[in-house]
Design a protein around this motif. Sequence first.
Motif, PDB file in Angstrom:
ATOM      1  N   GLN A 181      81.793  62.249  63.884  1.00  0.00           N
ATOM      2  CA  GLN A 181      81.683  60.874  63.404  1.00  0.00           C
ATOM      3  C   GLN A 181      80.292  60.310  63.640  1.00  0.00           C
ATOM      4  O   GLN A 181      79.805  59.495  62.863  1.00  0.00           O
ATOM      5  N   ALA A 182      79.631  60.765  64.703  1.00  0.00           N
ATOM      6  CA  ALA A 182      78.275  60.302  64.978  1.00  0.00           C
ATOM      7  C   ALA A 182      77.287  60.774  63.925  1.00  0.00           C
ATOM      8  O   ALA A 182      76.227  60.165  63.727  1.00  0.00           O
ATOM      9  N   ASN A 183      77.622  61.871  63.241  1.00  0.00           N
ATOM     10  CA  ASN A 183      76.749  62.420  62.194  1.00  0.00           C
ATOM     11  C   ASN A 183      77.283  62.152  60.790  1.00  0.00           C
ATOM     12  O   ASN A 183      76.823  62.759  59.824  1.00  0.00           O
ATOM     13  N   ALA A 184      78.273  61.259  60.679  1.00  0.00           N
ATOM     14  CA  ALA A 184      78.935  61.017  59.396  1.00  0.00           C
ATOM     15  C   ALA A 184      77.966  60.523  58.332  1.00  0.00           C
ATOM     16  O   ALA A 184      78.073  60.890  57.153  1.00  0.00           O
ATOM     17  N   PHE A 185      76.999  59.694  58.716  1.00  0.00           N
ATOM     18  CA  PHE A 185      76.059  59.146  57.732  1.00  0.00           C
ATOM     19  C   PHE A 185      75.212  60.254  57.108  1.00  0.00           C
ATOM     20  O   PHE A 185      75.050  60.304  55.878  1.00  0.00           O
ATOM     21  N   ASP A 186      74.674  61.147  57.937  1.00  0.00           N
ATOM     22  CA  ASP A 186      73.841  62.243  57.422  1.00  0.00           C
ATOM     23  C   ASP A 186      74.665  63.207  56.569  1.00  0.00           C
ATOM     24  O   ASP A 186      74.196  63.693  55.529  1.00  0.00           O
ATOM     25  N   ILE A 187      75.884  63.507  57.018  1.00  0.00           N
ATOM     26  CA  ILE A 187      76.749  64.408  56.258  1.00  0.00           C
ATOM     27  C   ILE A 187      77.084  63.798  54.896  1.00  0.00           C
ATOM     28  O   ILE A 187      77.028  64.467  53.860  1.00  0.00           O
ATOM     29  N   ALA A 188      77.416  62.497  54.877  1.00  0.00           N
ATOM     30  CA  ALA A 188      77.769  61.820  53.628  1.00  0.00           C
ATOM     31  C   ALA A 188      76.585  61.764  52.670  1.00  0.00           C
ATOM     32  O   ALA A 188      76.747  61.924  51.454  1.00  0.00           O
ATOM     33  N   ALA A 189      75.380  61.539  53.200  1.00  0.00           N
ATOM     34  CA  ALA A 189      74.179  61.473  52.348  1.00  0.00           C
ATOM     35  C   ALA A 189      73.930  62.811  51.655  1.00  0.00           C
ATOM     36  O   ALA A 189      73.582  62.853  50.467  1.00  0.00           O
ATOM     37  N   GLY A 190      74.111  63.902  52.386  1.00  0.00           N
ATOM     38  CA  GLY A 190      73.920  65.222  51.786  1.00  0.00           C
ATOM     39  C   GLY A 190      74.954  65.517  50.714  1.00  0.00           C
ATOM     40  O   GLY A 190      74.629  66.049  49.645  1.00  0.00           O
ATOM     41  N   ILE A 191      76.214  65.155  50.989  1.00  0.00           N
ATOM     42  CA  ILE A 191      77.277  65.389  50.015  1.00  0.00           C
ATOM     43  C   ILE A 191      77.051  64.548  48.758  1.00  0.00           C
ATOM     44  O   ILE A 191      77.263  65.024  47.637  1.00  0.00           O
ATOM     45  N   LYS A 192      76.610  63.308  48.927  1.00  0.00           N
ATOM     46  CA  LYS A 192      76.362  62.429  47.775  1.00  0.00           C
ATOM     47  C   LYS A 192      75.336  63.056  46.827  1.00  0.00           C
ATOM     48  O   LYS A 192      75.514  63.047  45.594  1.00  0.00           O
ATOM     49  N   THR A 193      74.256  63.601  47.377  1.00  0.00           N
ATOM     50  CA  THR A 193      73.218  64.223  46.548  1.00  0.00           C
ATOM     51  C   THR A 193      73.770  65.407  45.773  1.00  0.00           C
ATOM     52  O   THR A 193      73.553  65.542  44.557  1.00  0.00           O
ATOM     53  N   ASP A 194      74.515  66.287  46.456  1.00  0.00           N
ATOM     54  CA  ASP A 194      75.069  67.466  45.790  1.00  0.00           C
ATOM     55  C   ASP A 194      76.138  67.090  44.771  1.00  0.00           C
ATOM     56  O   ASP A 194      76.220  67.678  43.689  1.00  0.00           O
ATOM     57  N   LEU A 195      76.970  66.097  45.118  1.00  0.00           N
ATOM     58  CA  LEU A 195      78.033  65.679  44.216  1.00  0.00           C
ATOM     59  C   LEU A 195      77.468  65.035  42.955  1.00  0.00           C
ATOM     60  O   LEU A 195      78.002  65.213  41.853  1.00  0.00           O
ATOM     61  N   ASP A 196      76.384  64.300  43.099  1.00  0.00           N
ATOM     62  CA  ASP A 196      75.730  63.681  41.947  1.00  0.00           C
ATOM     63  C   ASP A 196      75.241  64.749  40.964  1.00  0.00           C
ATOM     64  O   ASP A 196      75.343  64.579  39.741  1.00  0.00           O
ATOM     65  N   MET A 197      74.745  65.852  41.501  1.00  0.00           N
ATOM     66  CA  MET A 197      74.300  66.947  40.640  1.00  0.00           C
ATOM     67  C   MET A 197      75.481  67.616  39.936  1.00  0.00           C
ATOM     68  O   MET A 197      75.362  68.066  38.796  1.00  0.00           O
ATOM     69  N   GLN A 198      76.633  67.639  40.606  1.00  0.00           N
ATOM     70  CA  GLN A 198      77.829  68.245  40.000  1.00  0.00           C
ATOM     71  C   GLN A 198      78.303  67.446  38.788  1.00  0.00           C
ATOM     72  O   GLN A 198      78.798  68.014  37.816  1.00  0.00           O
ATOM     73  N   LEU A 199      78.158  66.110  38.827  1.00  0.00           N
ATOM     74  CA  LEU A 199      78.650  65.249  37.756  1.00  0.00           C
ATOM     75  C   LEU A 199      77.574  64.888  36.738  1.00  0.00           C
ATOM     76  O   LEU A 199      77.871  64.247  35.726  1.00  0.00           O
ATOM     77  N   PHE A 200      76.342  65.283  36.999  1.00  0.00           N
ATOM     78  CA  PHE A 200      75.210  64.885  36.156  1.00  0.00           C
ATOM     79  C   PHE A 200      75.403  65.295  34.702  1.00  0.00           C
ATOM     80  O   PHE A 200      75.158  64.502  33.780  1.00  0.00           O
ATOM     81  N   ASP A 201      75.865  66.501  34.453  1.00  0.00           N
ATOM     82  CA  ASP A 201      76.019  67.002  33.081  1.00  0.00           C
ATOM     83  C   ASP A 201      77.110  66.277  32.308  1.00  0.00           C
ATOM     84  O   ASP A 201      77.177  66.384  31.081  1.00  0.00           O
ATOM     85  N   SER A 202      77.977  65.546  33.009  1.00  0.00           N
ATOM     86  CA  SER A 202      79.054  64.818  32.340  1.00  0.00           C
ATOM     87  C   SER A 202      78.666  63.377  32.027  1.00  0.00           C
ATOM     88  O   SER A 202      79.503  62.613  31.525  1.00  0.00           O
ATOM     89  N   GLY A 203      77.443  62.995  32.357  1.00  0.00           N
ATOM     90  CA  GLY A 203      77.010  61.627  32.091  1.00  0.00           C
ATOM     91  C   GLY A 203      77.451  60.635  33.137  1.00  0.00           C
ATOM     92  O   GLY A 203      77.399  59.420  32.919  1.00  0.00           O
ATOM     93  N   LEU A 204      77.892  61.129  34.302  1.00  0.00           N
ATOM     94  CA  LEU A 204      78.321  60.262  35.396  1.00  0.00           C
ATOM     95  C   LEU A 204      77.332  60.349  36.544  1.00  0.00           C
ATOM     96  O   LEU A 204      76.711  61.393  36.763  1.00  0.00           O
ATOM     97  N   ALA A 205      77.189  59.260  37.285  1.00  0.00           N
ATOM     98  CA  ALA A 205      76.292  59.219  38.441  1.00  0.00           C
ATOM     99  C   ALA A 205      77.061  58.744  39.665  1.00  0.00           C
ATOM    100  O   ALA A 205      77.789  57.737  39.597  1.00  0.00           O
ATOM    101  N   VAL A 206      76.925  59.456  40.777  1.00  0.00           N
ATOM    102  CA  VAL A 206      77.550  59.051  42.036  1.00  0.00           C
ATOM    103  C   VAL A 206      76.675  57.980  42.676  1.00  0.00           C
ATOM    104  O   VAL A 206      75.508  58.211  42.975  1.00  0.00           O
ATOM    105  N   THR A 207      77.229  56.802  42.876  1.00  0.00           N
ATOM    106  CA  THR A 207      76.469  55.683  43.438  1.00  0.00           C
ATOM    107  C   THR A 207      76.701  55.492  44.929  1.00  0.00           C
ATOM    108  O   THR A 207      75.952  54.763  45.582  1.00  0.00           O
ATOM    109  N   GLY A 208      77.722  56.131  45.472  1.00  0.00           N
ATOM    110  CA  GLY A 208      77.974  56.001  46.900  1.00  0.00           C
ATOM    111  C   GLY A 208      79.009  57.009  47.370  1.00  0.00           C
ATOM    112  O   GLY A 208      79.920  57.375  46.619  1.00  0.00           O
ATOM    113  N   PHE A 209      78.830  57.460  48.604  1.00  0.00           N
ATOM    114  CA  PHE A 209      79.802  58.381  49.206  1.00  0.00           C
ATOM    115  C   PHE A 209      79.931  58.015  50.676  1.00  0.00           C
ATOM    116  O   PHE A 209      78.929  57.916  51.394  1.00  0.00           O
TER     117      PHE A 209
END
Length: 322
Positions: A181-209
């Motif tokens: 839980q102490a590292n939740a912010f860093d873990i979430a930031a990394g997942i948000k970046t990767d998840l945004d790339m996963q949805l990029f081709d569909s015309g969707l953008a991840v704005t928060g995780f």
Amino acid sequence: MGFFSRQFANVVEWKEFRDDMIFYKWSNNEIKKGSRLIIRPGQDAIFMFNGKIEGIFKDEGDYDIESQIIPFLSTLKGFKFGFNSGMRAEVLFVNTKEFITKWGTQNAINIPAPSLPGGMPIRANGTVSFKVSDYVKLIDKIAGVRDSYFVEDVRLRIRSVLDQLLMKWISKEGKDMFNLQANAFDIAAGIKTDLDMQLFDSGLAVTGFNIMSFTYPEEIQNMINKNASHSMVGDLSRYQQISMTDGIASGKVKGGGTAADMAGMMMGMNVANQMMQNINQQATNNQNSTNPAEGTKPNFCPNCGHKSSGANFCPNCGQKLV
């Protein structure tokens, strides 16, 4: 009657609007002469012809299609309605708001851990937000073959890759497995970046995780809580002693059974052993403090107090000094 019914004007609108619907495709045959377009707040209307975008309209309002819409369409700006024909076009309504949905691991994720051969089973949950960012990609990948698209569809797609992303970012840079839980912010930031790339081709953008919590197996969580409350991480012997005492005091280990008898016997033996160690230690300390080492002569006679001057017998009273 059938001939004249085809001349009735259309109202092009998103009738059954839903907050969880990302887009809705209006495709009711032909758009007739005198038809109107209604755009409500939070909606964009995209006119499409033969699968290509002809025009995008973002301002809410009620528009006459022939006079206010057609002149702005790319290839249909010169279109003229005939008496018995209309315009064959599709209108895609897009929900422009930011969507927020909850996520959670369906099964425990076994995160590699040096002390656990099978890994540490961990669950997690939180929220993810996204919005439509590219209409061309959205139409090319999704809207071209579907009449509607829901938040649940995106959530299922996110869940299909989330376990791998959690494993990647939890394991990255040796995160503390017992204090994620102490590292939740860093873990979430990394997942948000990767998840945004996963949805990029569909015309969707991840704005928060966001990661709300990590959940350990019950026995692991109990151990973490116990260690924290007693401030004795790594002291297994003391942990076992206090656990046994707490069990008896709380009534979880009750009298009359084999477990209670064994617990009582073990605690009694531990107490007796500790008492004997204390007594032996005290006796040793007393002996060392009262009895001088063998062969050592006192400086003063213990009988009369006269100075001995290193002699074997007291020169005053004759008391043996060795």
